[in-house]
Design an enzyme around this catalytic site. Structure first.
Site, mmCIF file in Angstrom:
data_model
loop_
_atom_site.group_PDB
_atom_site.id
_atom_site.type_symbol
_atom_site.label_atom_id
_atom_site.label_comp_id
_atom_site.label_asym_id
_atom_site.label_seq_id
_atom_site.Cartn_x
_atom_site.Cartn_y
_atom_site.Cartn_z
ATOM 1 N N CYS A 1 9.578 9.273 -1.518
ATOM 2 C CA CYS A 1 8.991 10.377 -0.760
ATOM 3 C C CYS A 1 8.402 11.409 -1.719
ATOM 4 O O CYS A 1 9.138 11.979 -2.522
ATOM 5 C CB CYS A 1 10.097 11.029 0.080
ATOM 6 N N ARG B 1 0.834 -1.206 0.000
ATOM 7 C CA ARG B 1 0.000 0.000 0.000
ATOM 8 C C ARG B 1 0.869 1.257 0.000
ATOM 9 O O ARG B 1 0.981 1.946 -1.010
ATOM 10 C CB ARG B 1 -0.942 -0.004 1.236
ATOM 11 N N ASP B 2 1.546 1.547 1.080
ATOM 12 C CA ASP B 2 2.295 2.807 1.197
ATOM 13 C C ASP B 2 3.473 2.830 0.227
ATOM 14 O O ASP B 2 3.851 3.891 -0.285
ATOM 15 C CB ASP B 2 2.812 2.961 2.641
ATOM 16 N N ASN C 1 9.410 5.021 3.090
ATOM 17 C CA ASN C 1 9.271 4.087 4.222
ATOM 18 C C ASN C 1 10.573 3.380 4.562
ATOM 19 O O ASN C 1 11.302 2.959 3.672
ATOM 20 C CB ASN C 1 8.272 2.980 3.862
ATOM 21 N N HIS D 1 9.811 6.951 8.188
ATOM 22 C CA HIS D 1 10.378 7.000 6.840
ATOM 23 C C HIS D 1 11.874 7.268 6.998
ATOM 24 O O HIS D 1 12.296 7.954 7.935
ATOM 25 C CB HIS D 1 9.693 8.092 6.010
ATOM 26 N N HIS E 1 5.691 4.573 12.735
ATOM 27 C CA HIS E 1 5.747 4.472 11.267
ATOM 28 C C HIS E 1 6.790 5.477 10.772
ATOM 29 O O HIS E 1 6.502 6.660 10.623
ATOM 30 C CB HIS E 1 4.344 4.795 10.733
#
Lengths: 298, 298
Positions: free
Chosen positions: B241, B16-17, B250, B210, B208
């Site tokens: 990003c 997803r991300d 991530n 990055h 979470h």
């Protein structure tokens, strides 16, 4: 979180440890321009080249010319890698302020790198250290593969401690502990520092991390929690890893500064000037350097 | 060093991300094959897609097909991003186990991302959370830009805490705190966690990170020193990003596992299977992913 230091000293090793692993030959003129940029960035220690036989490190064959042409900032200590008395002779001619001697904590790595056993390396380094000290130079002893060796695997902290003690005994001013293959995690750093710090004052310990597996910044955090205030790093993460082609090598000065300045730790180094020096060397080498924060800034 | 947890749970957000930031459209079939590989790696939570309007995230327009075609491992929780009740309807049809709702701790970022004020977002999320809970689903509340916002700069921990409390009050099972632009350093993590943990039990907090500036692994170390045991990560560092083209997004699952397993922390995840899934998606996307340890592994 343990108390962190208020000031941290960075030694820029890009011109030596970085360039020695680069494939592209950089003209002496570009090296000198680049080192002059670093000299004006607030960095207080620059390892500008190596006096190892050019047969082994052709990329740094112009060490003497670089040493003679670069503009010296009196606030900066200019050091170079020196393998033996022959190398020291050339280095002294080139006007070094500091000599960096080196050996490995792994018997196999030492043999592959220096072509001698660890025991046979001691007298060579002793002679260089004594002569450099007599010449009034600062001496750093590099110990490589302090955590893991690409040939032997895990290295016992006790072997590292013993080497550190001997190099200091010979007269070295400080010791740089190298995670040569960038394999360590914070628990290994903790384990080594706990043992090393029984014998060495923390002011004499420099940590030299490679970011090959992305652990370097966490390892620097852990080292600072143990009171370590000296780190080696390379502009843009210049260098790469001879044991893992394509992977990252030396931790990037840019990323270390992002951490330190973000934590409110002073370094005396100007981020903007480091950025400029990074973009300069990146354009000269014609490739994107691995520093995460350099990538993010561009 | 503070005591570290003995077990850490990783939520894989790559499908997803990660994919939502990739330019290249991946065929549904490849996504399904890849998610099936992840399902057999020991990972216990996979965010497999997003039910945001495909107009906004075209790369994930096949969320329903992916949800229907992937082979469910009964030990894995399959969740998806859900923006509103319409999205939840589709997500329930696709057979999600968990719904992830989201909003930003920054007013400007929330408006740019969701096209609503923070205050107008609360009732939308409340309705989704309540309906998802009635349907027996697990609900995670994502709060983004918890440290810094690309538009507003530094975010006050108090605004983050308030949002967390409201989402939990609506029925969310846990909260994922997102360093959306990968700008934080460990002191910011410490500062936020100290405030959040007054109101939230640590079991309900997911971090979470990055790795945009190379700080993620150090931030995870710091979070674990505060007792946090849940982290989001993306295979290979897939993602990038949107605010810094070319930079890392991530934190890579590979790098997180290198850290955790190196520290002796259990995850239940098989490194070799993660490696295989990384090489698979890398070859399908035809580009080198940013994970340092993936690069180092050859």
């Amino acid at each position: 979180m343990n108390k962190l230091p208020s000031f941290v000293q960075i030694k820029e090793v890009g011109p030596r440890d970085g360039l020695q692993n680069e494939k592209k030959d950089l003209p002496t003129e570009d090296k000198v321009t680049w080192i002059d940029m670093l000299s004006n960035s607030g960095i207080k220690e620059i390892e500008f080249s190596s006096f190892v036989n050019p047969k082994w490190i052709p990329a740094l064959a112009d060490a003497r010319e670089v040493g003679k042409q670069m503009k010296r900032n009196p606030d900066v200590r200019y050091s170079a890698l020196v393998p033996n008395q022959k190398g020291l002779e050339f280095a002294l001619e080139a006007g070094i302020d500091g000599a960096s001697v080196f050996m490995s904590a792994s018997e196999t790595h030492n043999r592959k790198n220096i072509n001698k056993s660890i025991n046979d390396t001691f007298p060579v380094l002793k002679a260089v250290i004594e002569e450099a000290k007599q010449a009034g130079k600062y001496v750093t002893g590099y110990v490589s593969t302090v955590f893991d060796c690409p040939y032997e695997g895990r290295i016992e902290p006790e072997s590292v401690v013993e080497i550190c003690e001997r190099l200091l005994e010979y007269g070295a001013d400080d010791i740089s502990l190298g995670d040569t293959i960038g394999s360590s995690v914070p628990s290994q750093v903790e384990n080594l520092l706990e043992k090393v710090m029984v014998q060495l004052p923390k002011e004499k310990i420099i940590m030299h991390f490679h970011d090959t597996r992305g652990m370097a910044i966490a390892n620097i955090m852990t080292s600072m929690q143990y009171g370590i205030t000296h780190f080696d790093s390379s502009i843009g993460g210049l260098g790469g890893c001879p044991y893992a082609p394509g992977a990252a090598g030396n931790v990037a000065t840019n990323d270390v500064l992002y951490l330190l300045h973000g934590l409110g730790i002073e370094t005396g180094i100007n981020d903007k000037k480091i950025q400029e020096a990074s973009l300069f060397i990146q354009s000269k080498l014609g490739k994107v350097l691995p520093s995460r924060s350099l990538l993010a800034s561009g």
